[in-house]
Design a protein around this motif. Structure first.
Motif, PDB file in Angstrom:
ATOM      1  N   GLU A  82       4.758  -2.228  -9.222  1.00 50.09           N
ATOM      2  CA  GLU A  82       3.666  -2.973  -8.598  1.00 50.09           C
ATOM      3  C   GLU A  82       3.985  -3.288  -7.140  1.00 50.09           C
ATOM      4  O   GLU A  82       3.116  -3.186  -6.263  1.00 50.09           O
ATOM      5  CB  GLU A  82       3.417  -4.267  -9.379  1.00 50.09           C
ATOM      6  CG  GLU A  82       2.862  -4.039 -10.778  1.00 50.09           C
ATOM      7  CD  GLU A  82       2.729  -5.336 -11.562  1.00 50.09           C
ATOM      8  OE1 GLU A  82       3.151  -6.392 -11.019  1.00 50.09           O
ATOM      9  OE2 GLU A  82       2.212  -5.301 -12.690  1.00 50.09           O
ATOM     10  N   THR A  83       5.238  -3.659  -6.872  1.00 54.03           N
ATOM     11  CA  THR A  83       5.642  -3.945  -5.489  1.00 54.03           C
ATOM     12  C   THR A  83       5.536  -2.693  -4.623  1.00 54.03           C
ATOM     13  O   THR A  83       5.055  -2.744  -3.481  1.00 54.03           O
ATOM     14  CB  THR A  83       7.080  -4.482  -5.454  1.00 54.03           C
ATOM     15  OG1 THR A  83       7.170  -5.663  -6.258  1.00 54.03           O
ATOM     16  CG2 THR A  83       7.503  -4.807  -4.031  1.00 54.03           C
ATOM     17  N   GLU A  85       3.560  -0.108  -5.090  1.00 53.74           N
ATOM     18  CA  GLU A  85       2.155   0.223  -4.863  1.00 53.74           C
ATOM     19  C   GLU A  85       1.552  -0.678  -3.792  1.00 53.74           C
ATOM     20  O   GLU A  85       0.753  -0.222  -2.962  1.00 53.74           O
ATOM     21  CB  GLU A  85       1.377   0.091  -6.167  1.00 53.74           C
ATOM     22  CG  GLU A  85       1.695   1.196  -7.174  1.00 53.74           C
ATOM     23  CD  GLU A  85       0.857   1.087  -8.429  1.00 53.74           C
ATOM     24  OE1 GLU A  85       0.167   0.045  -8.596  1.00 53.74           O
ATOM     25  OE2 GLU A  85       0.865   2.025  -9.244  1.00 53.74           O
ATOM     26  N   LEU A  86       1.935  -1.946  -3.776  1.00 52.99           N
ATOM     27  CA  LEU A  86       1.447  -2.847  -2.734  1.00 52.99           C
ATOM     28  C   LEU A  86       1.940  -2.418  -1.361  1.00 52.99           C
ATOM     29  O   LEU A  86       1.197  -2.460  -0.372  1.00 52.99           O
ATOM     30  CB  LEU A  86       1.884  -4.286  -3.036  1.00 52.99           C
ATOM     31  CG  LEU A  86       1.221  -4.957  -4.250  1.00 52.99           C
ATOM     32  CD1 LEU A  86       1.847  -6.338  -4.489  1.00 52.99           C
ATOM     33  CD2 LEU A  86      -0.279  -5.089  -4.043  1.00 52.99           C
ATOM     34  N   ASP A  89      -0.032   0.643  -0.332  1.00 56.20           N
ATOM     35  CA  ASP A  89      -1.372   0.235   0.115  1.00 56.20           C
ATOM     36  C   ASP A  89      -1.317  -0.357   1.517  1.00 56.20           C
ATOM     37  O   ASP A  89      -2.175  -0.074   2.360  1.00 56.20           O
ATOM     38  CB  ASP A  89      -1.959  -0.794  -0.856  1.00 56.20           C
ATOM     39  CG  ASP A  89      -2.271  -0.175  -2.216  1.00 56.20           C
ATOM     40  OD1 ASP A  89      -2.374   1.064  -2.281  1.00 56.20           O
ATOM     41  OD2 ASP A  89      -2.409  -0.927  -3.190  1.00 56.20           O
ATOM     42  N   GLU A  90      -0.312  -1.186   1.760  1.00 55.44           N
ATOM     43  CA  GLU A  90      -0.163  -1.808   3.073  1.00 55.44           C
ATOM     44  C   GLU A  90       0.123  -0.773   4.149  1.00 55.44           C
ATOM     45  O   GLU A  90      -0.378  -0.866   5.279  1.00 55.44           O
ATOM     46  CB  GLU A  90       0.949  -2.854   3.019  1.00 55.44           C
ATOM     47  CG  GLU A  90       1.137  -3.634   4.314  1.00 55.44           C
ATOM     48  CD  GLU A  90       2.234  -4.676   4.209  1.00 55.44           C
ATOM     49  OE1 GLU A  90       2.593  -5.263   5.244  1.00 55.44           O
ATOM     50  OE2 GLU A  90       2.720  -4.910   3.082  1.00 55.44           O
ATOM     51  N   SER A 143      -0.433   6.908 -10.560  1.00 53.92           N
ATOM     52  CA  SER A 143      -1.186   5.838  -9.916  1.00 53.92           C
ATOM     53  C   SER A 143      -2.668   6.012 -10.210  1.00 53.92           C
ATOM     54  O   SER A 143      -3.205   7.118 -10.170  1.00 53.92           O
ATOM     55  CB  SER A 143      -0.949   5.870  -8.400  1.00 53.92           C
ATOM     56  OG  SER A 143      -1.798   4.956  -7.734  1.00 53.92           O
TER      57      SER A 143
END
Length: 260
Positions: A82-83, A85-86, A89-90, A143
């Motif tokens: 999850e980290t 993927e964040l 995204d960023e 994903s």
């Protein structure tokens, strides 16, 4: 006669014994050959299969141990995923879905606003993909958001212009303020002379974009113009400060006009 007959019987018995001995040798040789064949064709095959099964068992045991580690640490892996993927995204959020000729032209409009810059030529050229994340790699990440190949692309733009030093600083600031992802490759200007005190030179930029992120390209809002107009980029808004200075100069000129 009796002696001769006895000798013949004796020779016959000796021959039979010899034949029996040879038969035993042949049977023993055949038995040994059969044992060799059984060893080679059956026993050796069983040994090979046993070794293969043992090797497979060791590999399966090693795989089971690896999966056990994954299972025991599944919560940590999920949080790390999850980290990641964040962070992805960023990272991708700042890149537009594409960079086109209209983006290059619109930046020229923005750079020209509020200063004395004058563009002589604008050149744009599409570059090659900088980096490609293959569809197989993306699929392996499992994903839900990213499902296709991701490509980092660039587009080169050269702005040849004449501008004053304050105007050049204003242009550079407009580049930094742009919503596009832009890198400055080169800025080269030469000093003017008494007849033309402006700086002359060019600014080389790179427009970066990323495809495959699910974003859609958004074209800049370029004001339509009539054929034959002197300003193809539409009306340029003059900053209030400059407008106030111009009005002040006009008022002074009116006040200095002698009365009739």
């Amino acid at each position: 006669m009796a002696i001769q007959k006895a000798e013949k019987v004796k020779d016959a018995n000796k021959g039979n014994k010899s034949n029996n001995k040879n038969i035993l040798i042949y049977v023993a040789a055949l038995g040994a050959l059969l044992m060799i064949l059984v060893y080679v064709l059956v026993y050796q095959k069983l040994i090979t299969e046993a070794e293969a099964i043992e090797t497979s068992n060791r590999q399966l045991s090693q795989r089971v141990n690896e999966l056990k580690v994954y299972y025991d640490n599944r919560e940590t892996y999920l949080r790390d995923t999850e980290t990641a993927e964040l962070l992805i995204d960023e990272l991708l959020a700042v890149y537009p879905a594409d960079a086109r000729d209209e983006d290059v032209i619109m930046l020229a409009v923005q750079m020209q606003q509020g200063n004395d810059g004058e563009f002589l030529t604008i050149n744009a050229e599409r570059g090659d993909a900088i980096h490609v994340v293959s569809a197989e790699t993306v699929a392996a990440a499992a994903s839900e958001k990213y499902t296709q190949s991701i490509q980092f692309q660039d587009m080169y733009a050269t702005y040849v212009n004449e501008v004053s030093y304050p105007g050049l600083k204003s242009m550079i600031q407009k580049i930094y303020d742009s919503n596009n992802r832009i890198g400055i490759q080169n800025i080269a200007f030469t000093k003017g002379d008494a007849e033309n005190p402006k700086l002359s030179g060019h600014i080389d930029l790179v427009f970066y974009s990323v495809t495959g992120t699910g974003k859609e390209y958004v074209a800049p809002d370029i004001v339509p113009y009539l054929a034959g107009t002197d300003n193809i980029f539409g009306e340029i808004v003059i900053p209030e400060e400059s407008a106030d200075n111009n009005n002040a100069g006009t008022d002074d000129a009116v006040e200095n006009v002698p009365a009739q």
